[in-house]
Design a protein around this motif. Structure first.
Motif, PDB file in Angstrom:
ATOM      1  N   UNK A  72       0.950  -1.256   0.053  1.00 15.93           N
ATOM      2  CA  UNK A  72      -0.016   0.043   0.155  1.00 15.93           C
ATOM      3  C   UNK A  72       0.901   1.283   0.059  1.00 15.93           C
ATOM      4  N   UNK A  73       2.040   1.234   0.789  1.00 15.95           N
ATOM      5  CA  UNK A  73       2.904   2.470   0.887  1.00 15.95           C
ATOM      6  C   UNK A  73       3.643   2.520  -0.442  1.00 15.95           C
ATOM      7  N   UNK A  74       3.937   1.171  -0.914  1.00 15.45           N
ATOM      8  CA  UNK A  74       4.542   1.606  -2.363  1.00 15.45           C
ATOM      9  C   UNK A  74       3.845   2.075  -3.250  1.00 15.45           C
ATOM     10  N   UNK A  75       2.560   1.790  -3.549  1.00 12.21           N
ATOM     11  CA  UNK A  75       1.467   2.360  -4.445  1.00 12.21           C
ATOM     12  C   UNK A  75       1.187   3.753  -4.257  1.00 12.21           C
ATOM     13  N   UNK A  99      13.507   4.105 -10.286  1.00 15.46           N
ATOM     14  CA  UNK A  99      13.930   2.570  -9.892  1.00 15.46           C
ATOM     15  C   UNK A  99      12.817   2.246  -8.868  1.00 15.46           C
ATOM     16  N   UNK A 100      12.042   1.174  -9.309  1.00 19.20           N
ATOM     17  CA  UNK A 100      10.988   0.434  -8.776  1.00 19.20           C
ATOM     18  C   UNK A 100      11.470  -0.874  -7.976  1.00 19.20           C
ATOM     19  N   UNK A 101      10.423  -1.058  -6.990  1.00 19.67           N
ATOM     20  CA  UNK A 101      10.820  -2.282  -6.230  1.00 19.67           C
ATOM     21  C   UNK A 101      10.232  -3.447  -7.092  1.00 19.67           C
ATOM     22  N   UNK A 102      10.900  -4.608  -7.105  1.00 11.44           N
ATOM     23  CA  UNK A 102      10.554  -5.902  -7.865  1.00 11.44           C
ATOM     24  C   UNK A 102       9.142  -6.237  -7.922  1.00 11.44           C
ATOM     25  N   UNK A 103       8.355  -5.816  -6.956  1.00  7.64           N
ATOM     26  CA  UNK A 103       6.907  -6.458  -6.864  1.00  7.64           C
ATOM     27  C   UNK A 103       6.058  -5.310  -7.077  1.00  7.64           C
ATOM     28  N   UNK A 104       6.488  -4.379  -8.006  1.00  8.34           N
ATOM     29  CA  UNK A 104       5.597  -3.065  -7.978  1.00  8.34           C
ATOM     30  C   UNK A 104       4.611  -3.702  -9.056  1.00  8.34           C
ATOM     31  N   UNK A 105       4.816  -4.561  -9.935  1.00 11.18           N
ATOM     32  CA  UNK A 105       3.906  -5.224 -10.949  1.00 11.18           C
ATOM     33  C   UNK A 105       2.619  -6.090 -10.290  1.00 11.18           C
ATOM     34  N   UNK A 106       2.940  -6.502  -9.160  1.00  8.18           N
ATOM     35  CA  UNK A 106       1.972  -7.394  -8.506  1.00  8.18           C
ATOM     36  C   UNK A 106       0.763  -6.774  -8.262  1.00  8.18           C
ATOM     37  N   UNK A 107       0.483  -5.354  -7.846  1.00  5.60           N
ATOM     38  CA  UNK A 107      -0.791  -4.744  -7.705  1.00  5.60           C
ATOM     39  C   UNK A 107      -1.122  -4.152  -8.966  1.00  5.60           C
ATOM     40  N   UNK A 108      -2.341  -4.388  -9.597  1.00  3.12           N
ATOM     41  CA  UNK A 108      -2.844  -3.837 -10.824  1.00  3.12           C
ATOM     42  C   UNK A 108      -2.878  -2.464 -10.859  1.00  3.12           C
ATOM     43  N   UNK A 109      -3.312  -1.848  -9.766  1.00  2.00           N
ATOM     44  CA  UNK A 109      -3.639  -0.319  -9.471  1.00  2.00           C
ATOM     45  C   UNK A 109      -2.211   0.452  -9.837  1.00  2.00           C
ATOM     46  N   UNK A 110      -1.145  -0.376  -9.840  1.00  2.00           N
ATOM     47  CA  UNK A 110       0.101   0.477 -10.099  1.00  2.00           C
ATOM     48  C   UNK A 110       0.412   0.391 -11.605  1.00  2.00           C
ATOM     49  N   UNK A 125      -1.773   1.803 -14.341  1.00  4.27           N
ATOM     50  CA  UNK A 125      -2.026   2.950 -14.879  1.00  4.27           C
ATOM     51  C   UNK A 125      -0.835   3.948 -14.279  1.00  4.27           C
ATOM     52  N   UNK A 126      -0.632   3.827 -12.889  1.00  5.65           N
ATOM     53  CA  UNK A 126       0.291   4.933 -12.412  1.00  5.65           C
ATOM     54  C   UNK A 126       1.740   4.826 -13.168  1.00  5.65           C
ATOM     55  N   UNK A 127       2.159   3.665 -13.367  1.00  9.81           N
ATOM     56  CA  UNK A 127       3.509   3.668 -14.188  1.00  9.81           C
ATOM     57  C   UNK A 127       3.427   4.299 -15.508  1.00  9.81           C
ATOM     58  N   UNK A 128       2.384   4.100 -16.105  1.00 11.05           N
ATOM     59  CA  UNK A 128       2.160   4.642 -17.411  1.00 11.05           C
ATOM     60  C   UNK A 128       2.067   6.145 -17.539  1.00 11.05           C
ATOM     61  N   UNK A 129       1.331   6.617 -16.587  1.00  6.99           N
ATOM     62  CA  UNK A 129       1.039   8.022 -16.375  1.00  6.99           C
ATOM     63  C   UNK A 129       2.504   8.743 -16.034  1.00  6.99           C
ATOM     64  N   UNK A 130       3.310   7.914 -15.460  1.00  3.62           N
ATOM     65  CA  UNK A 130       4.808   8.429 -14.895  1.00  3.62           C
ATOM     66  C   UNK A 130       5.609   8.630 -16.023  1.00  3.62           C
ATOM     67  N   UNK A 131       5.454   7.933 -17.074  1.00  4.10           N
ATOM     68  CA  UNK A 131       6.246   8.119 -18.103  1.00  4.10           C
ATOM     69  C   UNK A 131       6.638   6.692 -18.791  1.00  4.10           C
TER      70      UNK A 131
END
Ligand code: S3P
Length: 178
Positions: A62-65, A80-91, A93-99
């Motif tokens: 939750x903190x990571x998101x 640089x993100x943590x290796x598990x960032x892709x495990x939460x679906x809500x991340x 759109x955030x990743x794509x919005x970032x760049x």
């Protein structure tokens, strides 16, 4: 130095070199280097392994998101993100919005070799870390693949070669867009 303004986000499994490569790319392109794990440790005032132990993985996720979300207000970052960032679906759109999202890959054997140097990672505190890596990689590979705009296998690359390959791709994309 080539100055780039876009955010670059590095995703990939533990030990694929997200932080070290991110730092190098940031330096070569005049951007600020940000590491979500480091930000979390700084804000929480404790190690990630401690967070996992005291509050569980879900708390960390939750903190990571929210950390990822907080970076959207700024440009010119190499993240640089943590290796598990892709495990939460809500991340996603955030990743794509970032760049521009780049997936760093490495062979399983190489990952094991690299993470064996550092025993701090909470998810690898198992009886058989080699098997844990193999299982986690199998479950995450398709997630990295789905979220990335570009990917690079760093197994046989030096840091410098990998950095140059990512920067070249960024420049190529910019010239296509303009
Ligand atoms: C994790 C990877 C770690 C860190 C946490 C969880 C994971 O980051 O975020 O221990 O789930 O793969 P690195 O990929 O930087 O090791």
């Amino acid at each position: 130095m080539i100055a780039l303004q876009e955010n670059l986000i590095l995703v990939g499994f533990m030990g694929t070199g997200k932080s070290s490569l991110g730092r190098l790319i940031a330096k070569k392109t005049g951007r600020r280097f940000v590491d979500t794990d480091q930000l979390i440790v700084r804000n929480e005032g404790r190690e990630i392994s401690q967070m996992f132990k005291e509050n569980g993985e879900d708390y960390f996720r939750r903190i990571e998101t929210s950390t990822l979300s907080s970076l959207r207000a700024t440009g010119g970052q190499v993240i640089a993100t943590g290796g598990g960032i892709v495990t939460r679906p809500e991340n996603t759109p955030l990743l794509h919005e970032l760049g521009f999202v780049v997936w760093l890959q490495a062979d399983e054997e190489e990952i094991f070799r690299r993470v064996s140097r550092n025993s701090k990672r909470p998810l690898l505190q198992t009886e058989n870390p080699r098997k844990t890596i193999s299982d986690l990689l199998a479950s995450r590979r398709s997630l990295y693949e789905a979220v990335c705009d570009f990917s690079i296998d760093t197994t046989h690359f030096s840091q410098k070669q990998a950095a140059e390959a990512v920067i070249s791709e960024e420049i190529r994309r910019l010239s296509v867009q303009n």
